[in-house]
Each structure stands twice: as structure tokens, then as C-alpha cells.
Scaffold this motif. Structure first.
Motif, PDB file in Angstrom:
ATOM      1  N   LEU A  94      -8.600  18.614 -11.604  1.00  0.00           N
ATOM      2  CA  LEU A  94      -8.068  17.839 -10.325  1.00  0.00           C
ATOM      3  C   LEU A  94      -8.343  18.590  -8.726  1.00  0.00           C
ATOM      4  CD1 LEU A  94      -5.839  15.511  -9.575  1.00  0.00           C
ATOM      5  CD2 LEU A  94      -4.152  17.199  -9.687  1.00  0.00           C
ATOM      6  N   PRO A  95      -7.918  19.496  -8.738  1.00  0.00           N
ATOM      7  CA  PRO A  95      -8.308  20.445  -7.741  1.00  0.00           C
ATOM      8  C   PRO A  95      -9.672  19.923  -6.749  1.00  0.00           C
ATOM      9  CG  PRO A  95      -7.141  21.641  -8.200  1.00  0.00           C
ATOM     10  CD  PRO A  95      -6.954  20.818  -9.423  1.00  0.00           C
ATOM     11  N   ASP A  96     -10.750  19.792  -8.380  1.00  0.00           N
ATOM     12  CA  ASP A  96     -12.443  19.742  -7.265  1.00  0.00           C
ATOM     13  C   ASP A  96     -12.000  18.037  -7.392  1.00  0.00           C
ATOM     14  OD1 ASP A  96     -12.445  22.446  -7.676  1.00  0.00           O
ATOM     15  OD2 ASP A  96     -13.316  22.259  -9.574  1.00  0.00           O
ATOM     16  N   ARG A  97     -11.630  17.803  -8.452  1.00  0.00           N
ATOM     17  CA  ARG A  97     -11.584  16.026  -8.532  1.00  0.00           C
ATOM     18  C   ARG A  97     -10.603  15.639  -6.529  1.00  0.00           C
ATOM     19  NH1 ARG A  97      -7.721  13.416 -12.404  1.00  0.00           N
ATOM     20  NH2 ARG A  97      -7.991  16.342 -13.562  1.00  0.00           N
ATOM     21  N   LEU A  98     -10.544  15.949  -6.471  1.00  0.00           N
ATOM     22  CA  LEU A  98      -9.703  15.372  -5.338  1.00  0.00           C
ATOM     23  C   LEU A  98     -10.240  16.362  -3.634  1.00  0.00           C
ATOM     24  CD1 LEU A  98      -6.049  16.315  -5.562  1.00  0.00           C
ATOM     25  CD2 LEU A  98      -7.150  13.942  -5.624  1.00  0.00           C
ATOM     26  N   ALA A  99     -11.016  17.461  -3.913  1.00  0.00           N
ATOM     27  CA  ALA A  99     -12.150  17.101  -3.331  1.00  0.00           C
ATOM     28  C   ALA A  99     -13.129  16.608  -2.789  1.00  0.00           C
ATOM     29  CB  ALA A  99     -11.884  19.227  -3.261  1.00  0.00           C
ATOM     30  N   GLU A 100     -13.785  16.558  -3.922  1.00  0.00           N
ATOM     31  CA  GLU A 100     -14.936  15.573  -3.452  1.00  0.00           C
ATOM     32  C   GLU A 100     -14.519  14.482  -2.889  1.00  0.00           C
ATOM     33  OE1 GLU A 100     -17.365  14.968  -6.891  1.00  0.00           O
ATOM     34  OE2 GLU A 100     -17.006  16.884  -7.240  1.00  0.00           O
ATOM     35  N   ALA A 101     -13.700  13.641  -3.156  1.00  0.00           N
ATOM     36  CA  ALA A 101     -12.899  12.479  -3.028  1.00  0.00           C
ATOM     37  C   ALA A 101     -12.648  12.829  -1.287  1.00  0.00           C
ATOM     38  CB  ALA A 101     -11.618  12.231  -3.692  1.00  0.00           C
ATOM     39  N   ALA A 102     -11.967  13.552  -0.982  1.00  0.00           N
ATOM     40  CA  ALA A 102     -11.795  13.957  -0.030  1.00  0.00           C
ATOM     41  C   ALA A 102     -13.181  14.036   1.118  1.00  0.00           C
ATOM     42  CB  ALA A 102     -10.613  15.057   0.496  1.00  0.00           C
ATOM     43  N   GLU A 103     -13.903  14.720   0.772  1.00  0.00           N
ATOM     44  CA  GLU A 103     -15.172  14.356   1.322  1.00  0.00           C
ATOM     45  C   GLU A 103     -15.967  12.875   1.203  1.00  0.00           C
ATOM     46  OE1 GLU A 103     -17.718  17.607  -0.811  1.00  0.00           O
ATOM     47  OE2 GLU A 103     -16.608  18.725  -0.481  1.00  0.00           O
ATOM     48  N   ALA A 104     -15.696  12.308   0.658  1.00  0.00           N
ATOM     49  CA  ALA A 104     -15.805  11.594   0.652  1.00  0.00           C
ATOM     50  C   ALA A 104     -15.555  10.200   1.629  1.00  0.00           C
ATOM     51  CB  ALA A 104     -15.852  10.822  -0.963  1.00  0.00           C
ATOM     52  N   LEU A 105     -13.632  10.441   1.416  1.00  0.00           N
ATOM     53  CA  LEU A 105     -13.208   9.673   2.722  1.00  0.00           C
ATOM     54  C   LEU A 105     -13.659  10.069   4.033  1.00  0.00           C
ATOM     55  CD1 LEU A 105      -9.737   9.360  -0.080  1.00  0.00           C
ATOM     56  CD2 LEU A 105     -11.514   7.817   0.808  1.00  0.00           C
ATOM     57  N   GLN A 106     -13.510  10.946   4.161  1.00  0.00           N
ATOM     58  CA  GLN A 106     -13.790  12.091   5.877  1.00  0.00           C
ATOM     59  C   GLN A 106     -14.953  11.303   5.486  1.00  0.00           C
ATOM     60  OE1 GLN A 106     -11.824  14.455   7.187  1.00  0.00           O
ATOM     61  NE2 GLN A 106     -12.674  12.879   8.572  1.00  0.00           N
ATOM     62  N   GLU A 188      -8.759  22.929   1.500  1.00  0.00           N
ATOM     63  CA  GLU A 188      -8.045  23.870   2.009  1.00  0.00           C
ATOM     64  C   GLU A 188      -7.156  22.271   2.016  1.00  0.00           C
ATOM     65  OE1 GLU A 188      -9.629  27.190   5.120  1.00  0.00           O
ATOM     66  OE2 GLU A 188      -9.494  24.920   5.682  1.00  0.00           O
ATOM     67  N   LEU A 189      -6.676  21.426   1.959  1.00  0.00           N
ATOM     68  CA  LEU A 189      -6.541  19.798   2.171  1.00  0.00           C
ATOM     69  C   LEU A 189      -5.703  20.027   1.168  1.00  0.00           C
ATOM     70  CD1 LEU A 189      -6.611  16.638   4.654  1.00  0.00           C
ATOM     71  CD2 LEU A 189      -6.139  16.649   2.158  1.00  0.00           C
ATOM     72  N   VAL A 190      -6.885  20.019  -0.122  1.00  0.00           N
ATOM     73  CA  VAL A 190      -6.236  19.852  -1.166  1.00  0.00           C
ATOM     74  C   VAL A 190      -5.352  20.513  -1.781  1.00  0.00           C
ATOM     75  CG1 VAL A 190      -7.105  19.834  -3.564  1.00  0.00           C
ATOM     76  CG2 VAL A 190      -7.536  18.556  -1.954  1.00  0.00           C
ATOM     77  N   GLU A 191      -5.622  21.737  -1.349  1.00  0.00           N
ATOM     78  CA  GLU A 191      -4.883  23.324  -1.524  1.00  0.00           C
ATOM     79  C   GLU A 191      -3.253  22.765  -1.130  1.00  0.00           C
ATOM     80  OE1 GLU A 191      -4.174  28.032  -1.366  1.00  0.00           O
ATOM     81  OE2 GLU A 191      -6.695  26.729  -1.455  1.00  0.00           O
ATOM     82  N   VAL A 192      -3.070  22.305   0.096  1.00  0.00           N
ATOM     83  CA  VAL A 192      -2.111  22.169   1.097  1.00  0.00           C
ATOM     84  C   VAL A 192      -1.593  20.871   0.223  1.00  0.00           C
ATOM     85  CG1 VAL A 192      -0.448  21.498   3.185  1.00  0.00           C
ATOM     86  CG2 VAL A 192      -2.596  23.140   3.414  1.00  0.00           C
ATOM     87  N   PHE A 193      -2.299  20.064  -0.015  1.00  0.00           N
ATOM     88  CA  PHE A 193      -1.521  18.913  -0.678  1.00  0.00           C
ATOM     89  C   PHE A 193      -0.668  18.643  -1.926  1.00  0.00           C
ATOM     90  CE2 PHE A 193      -1.643  14.719  -3.481  1.00  0.00           C
ATOM     91  CZ  PHE A 193      -1.027  14.682  -2.873  1.00  0.00           C
ATOM     92  N   LEU A 194      -1.679  19.733  -3.074  1.00  0.00           N
ATOM     93  CA  LEU A 194      -0.685  20.318  -4.295  1.00  0.00           C
ATOM     94  C   LEU A 194       0.171  21.606  -4.550  1.00  0.00           C
ATOM     95  CD1 LEU A 194      -4.506  19.963  -6.510  1.00  0.00           C
ATOM     96  CD2 LEU A 194      -2.528  18.515  -6.692  1.00  0.00           C
ATOM     97  N   HIS A 195       0.287  22.356  -3.280  1.00  0.00           N
ATOM     98  CA  HIS A 195       0.951  23.095  -3.524  1.00  0.00           C
ATOM     99  C   HIS A 195       1.648  23.526  -2.525  1.00  0.00           C
ATOM    100  CE1 HIS A 195      -1.190  24.239  -6.984  1.00  0.00           C
ATOM    101  NE2 HIS A 195      -2.440  24.087  -6.133  1.00  0.00           N
ATOM    102  N   GLY A 196       1.782  22.615  -1.175  1.00  0.00           N
ATOM    103  CA  GLY A 196       2.497  22.640  -0.186  1.00  0.00           C
ATOM    104  C   GLY A 196       1.839  23.910   0.570  1.00  0.00           C
TER     105      GLY A 196
END
Length: 203
Positions: A94-106, A188-196
Motif C-alpha cells: 500500500l505505501p508504494d501504491r500511494l507514493a506512485e499515486a501521489a507522484e501522478a496527482l502532483q 514522506e507524505l504517504v508515511e505521515v498519512f498512514l502513520h501520523g
């Protein structure tokens, strides 16, 4: 008269583009030029970059203003971002999926911001907060594509994938900028999102 050589393959002309294909090609060529030159870009410059005559532009666009509006609509369209999200491998963690998604959306937001800024957008808003039915539809489609990425981990989520997707988009679009610190990387954004906000070593 020279006889044709054996085994000589006759030269074929490239297939002609349909008006829709030519229109799309011109738009994709024009967008980076608009980003660089703004509304001052000329149709002659766009035609040269596209490898076509300037008159060809006016066979699919009524005038330069219509071309600029089409480029604006393309930049605001969610189609490219949705395709990028759909192409992400859901077998990844999941963290890798969300990181790729964040790059695409950015990248999608940067593209919108570049076009809006170059064409003189003066709303004072981040492109992700542009109002209107088009923006709502775009956000809905992107949220649905992101929810699909979350579906494999549905059992472990605190909320339904659609709600988690909306929260993630909200964090990404509203990521605060500070003068003394760089933007968060996608990881980093995904880490904060998933773990606070607490670091791993915090008690």
C-alpha cells in the motif's frame, strides 16, 4: 527506363490523421509552449513545433483563442491522471501504491498550475481548488480511481476506501508550504498519512 529492383518495398505514405487526431496532436504540442510563453505564443510557433503548416491549425480550430481554451480544458481534464492511477500495480504494498499515486496527482496539479498561470489565471487559488462542475467531476473521477488502489487493503482500513481516498486527496491538494522547509516527498507524505506525525522513535 530503369526496371524496378527485385524485393524493393514500395514506399508507403503515413496514414492521414482524422480531424480529432490532428486536434489532439496540436493540443499536446501547444501545452508545453503555452507553459513557456503564455498566451503570447503564436500559432506559427505551435505549427513549427508540430511539423505542420499554420493553416492546418485553423482547419481544426476556429482561431487561436479556441486553441488556448482547448489546451486549458485538456490541462484541467482528469483523463491523464486517471490513466496513471489505473496503471499502478495493485500487487505492490500500500505505501508504494500511494507514493506512485501521489507522484501522478502532483504532476497533474503542476500541469494545471502551469497552464492556469501561463494563461493569466488570477483567481489566487491553488489549481486543485478551482471551483465549478468540471472541478467536481474531475475530483470524483480521481477519487474513484484512487479508491480502486485502496480496495485490496479494504479490511485493514479505518474507513471505506472512498473516504480514505478523499482524505488522501485533501492532504495532497492542501499540503502546506513553509518558507523554511521543503515540500514533503511523495514517500514522506504517504508515511505521515498512514502513520501520523509522530516519528518511529517517539513514545
Amino acid at each position: 527506363m530503369t526496371a524496378p529492383k527485385e524485393n524493393q518495398t514500395p514506399r508507403r505514405r503515413a496514414p492521414a490523421m482524422s480531424p480529432e487526431q490532428r486536434r489532439e496532436m496540436i493540443i499536446q504540442t501547444a501545452i508545453p509552449l503555452i507553459t513557456e510563453y503564455g498566451s503570447a505564443v503564436t500559432t506559427a510557433k505551435i505549427a513549427r513545433a508540430a511539423g505542420i503548416g499554420e493553416g492546418t491549425i485553423f482547419r481544426v480550430f476556429a482561431d487561436k483563442d479556441e486553441l488556448l481554451q482547448a489546451c486549458m480544458a485538456e490541462a484541467l481534464s482528469p483523463e491523464h491522471a486517471v490513466r496513471e492511477l489505473d496503471a499502478i500495480d495493485v500487487s505492490q504494498p500500500l505505501p508504494d501504491r500511494l507514493a506512485e499515486a501521489a507522484e501522478a496527482l502532483q504532476a497533474h496539479m503542476d500541469r494545471m498550475g502551469a497552464i492556469l498561470g501561463s494563461l493569466g489565471h488570477r483567481g489566487g487559488k491553488h489549481p486543485g481548488t478551482v471551483r465549478g462542475a468540471g472541478r467536481d467531476e474531475s475530483t470524483t473521477r480521481i477519487r474513484a480511481a484512487l479508491a480502486e488502489l485502496l480496495e485490496p487493503d479494504k479490511a485493514g482500513l479505518r474507513r471505506p476506501p472512498e473516504q480514505i481516498a478523499a482524505l488522501f486527496i485533501g492532504l495532497l491538494f492542501a499540503q502546506p508550504r513553509t518558507e523554511d522547509g521543503p515540500d514533503l516527498t511523495p514517500q514522506e507524505l504517504v508515511e505521515v498519512f498512514l502513520h501520523g506525525a509522530l516519528s518511529g522513535g517517539a513514545k
